[in-house]
Scaffold this motif. Structure first.
Motif, PDB file in Angstrom:
ATOM      1  N   ASN A 272      42.729 -22.246  25.725  1.00  0.00           N
ATOM      2  CA  ASN A 272      41.868 -21.928  24.593  1.00  0.00           C
ATOM      3  C   ASN A 272      40.803 -20.921  24.994  1.00  0.00           C
ATOM      4  O   ASN A 272      40.464 -20.769  26.165  1.00  0.00           O
ATOM      5  N   SER A 273      40.250 -20.270  23.990  1.00  0.00           N
ATOM      6  CA  SER A 273      39.138 -19.359  24.202  1.00  0.00           C
ATOM      7  C   SER A 273      37.983 -20.122  24.837  1.00  0.00           C
ATOM      8  O   SER A 273      37.674 -21.241  24.432  1.00  0.00           O
ATOM      9  N   GLY A 274      37.384 -19.536  25.868  1.00  0.00           N
ATOM     10  CA  GLY A 274      36.256 -20.174  26.526  1.00  0.00           C
ATOM     11  C   GLY A 274      36.630 -21.166  27.612  1.00  0.00           C
ATOM     12  O   GLY A 274      35.760 -21.828  28.171  1.00  0.00           O
TER      13      GLY A 274
ATOM     14  N   HIS B 200      31.851 -21.856  27.010  1.00  0.00           N
ATOM     15  CA  HIS B 200      31.559 -20.649  26.246  1.00  0.00           C
ATOM     16  C   HIS B 200      30.051 -20.359  26.244  1.00  0.00           C
ATOM     17  O   HIS B 200      29.635 -19.210  26.384  1.00  0.00           O
ATOM     18  N   CYS B 201      29.264 -21.391  26.112  1.00  0.00           N
ATOM     19  CA  CYS B 201      27.809 -21.233  26.040  1.00  0.00           C
ATOM     20  C   CYS B 201      27.201 -20.766  27.365  1.00  0.00           C
ATOM     21  O   CYS B 201      26.048 -20.341  27.386  1.00  0.00           O
TER      22      CYS B 201
ATOM     23  N   PHE C  45      31.918 -13.954  19.784  1.00  0.00           N
ATOM     24  CA  PHE C  45      32.297 -15.032  18.887  1.00  0.00           C
ATOM     25  C   PHE C  45      31.408 -16.239  19.132  1.00  0.00           C
ATOM     26  O   PHE C  45      30.752 -16.339  20.153  1.00  0.00           O
ATOM     27  N   THR C  46      31.412 -17.153  18.187  1.00  0.00           N
ATOM     28  CA  THR C  46      30.477 -18.275  18.190  1.00  0.00           C
ATOM     29  C   THR C  46      31.196 -19.590  18.494  1.00  0.00           C
ATOM     30  O   THR C  46      32.430 -19.659  18.413  1.00  0.00           O
ATOM     31  N   PRO C  47      30.426 -20.656  18.766  1.00  0.00           N
ATOM     32  CA  PRO C  47      31.053 -21.977  18.906  1.00  0.00           C
ATOM     33  C   PRO C  47      31.828 -22.394  17.649  1.00  0.00           C
ATOM     34  O   PRO C  47      32.847 -23.077  17.753  1.00  0.00           O
TER      35      PRO C  47
ATOM     36  N   TRP D  32      39.516 -21.984  16.122  1.00  0.00           N
ATOM     37  CA  TRP D  32      40.693 -21.529  16.863  1.00  0.00           C
ATOM     38  C   TRP D  32      41.298 -22.603  17.764  1.00  0.00           C
ATOM     39  O   TRP D  32      42.431 -22.449  18.237  1.00  0.00           O
ATOM     40  N   TYR D  33      40.573 -23.654  18.042  1.00  0.00           N
ATOM     41  CA  TYR D  33      40.952 -24.632  19.071  1.00  0.00           C
ATOM     42  C   TYR D  33      42.322 -25.252  18.799  1.00  0.00           C
ATOM     43  O   TYR D  33      42.635 -25.661  17.689  1.00  0.00           O
ATOM     44  N   GLN D  34      43.139 -25.333  19.870  1.00  0.00           N
ATOM     45  CA  GLN D  34      44.427 -26.030  19.834  1.00  0.00           C
ATOM     46  C   GLN D  34      44.399 -27.104  20.912  1.00  0.00           C
ATOM     47  O   GLN D  34      44.135 -26.807  22.070  1.00  0.00           O
TER      48      GLN D  34
END
Length: 172
Positions: A10-12, A111-112, A119-121, A127-129
């Protein structure tokens, strides 16, 4: 004889950081980033049949002919990129696949810690899978207990690269 290292998640999740670190320590390596190809080079949507799939495939073929190591990193959704990845892995002498399977809370936390993002939280949540692993033999699944150094050492050990230099890098 080229080794393909695929880092997905996932992103982050930390996949790009790990890929860049491996690229720094592996000689004769090519780093292919899905974000660079899809978003920056082609500016296409992440959907089945998008142009980045065929360009990534061509870059993998180039890397297989020219480099000792090819590192492919990105979200690389199984539903979109899985068929191309499964096709390409048969052409490499060695393949290491990694999937970061982290909780949503952990991906948001990681991510933080980034200084600059576009992009934001809330985007991460959208987007989370939960589980998008390739489900292929030997796929390494990393959860939140696996640090960057641990991930790198596991991959380098799997491809028979001396990990002494990695320890020295983190000590500095």
């Amino acid at each position: 004889m080229t080794t393909l290292i695929i880092i997905r998640g996932n992103s982050g999740s930390g996949k790009t950081t790990l890929a860049h670190q491996l690229h720094r320590v592996l000689p004769d390596s090519l780093l292919i980033s899905q974000d660079i190809v899809r978003r920056e080079m082609l500016n296409v949507k992440d959907q089945v049949g998008n142009l980045s799939i065929s360009l990534i495939e061509q870059l993998l073929e180039f890397g297989n002919q020219q480099e000792q190591f090819v590192i492919l990193e990105g979200i690389l959704k199984n539903s979109v990129y899985g068929p191309m990845i499964r096709k390409q892995i048969q052409y490499f002498s060695q393949v290491v696949t990694v999937y970061y399977q982290l909780s949503l809370n952990e991906t948001v936390r990681r991510h933080c810690t980034k200084q600059v993002t576009d992009f934001t939280p809330n985007d991460l949540t959208r987007w989370y899978q939960r589980d998008d692993s390739l489900r292929i033999e030997g796929e390494m699944i990393f959860d939140e207990s696996v640090s960057l150094m641990m991930a790198e050492k596991q991959i380098l050990t799997k491809i028979n690269i001396e990990v002494e230099n990695v320890t020295r890098f983190y000590a500095n």
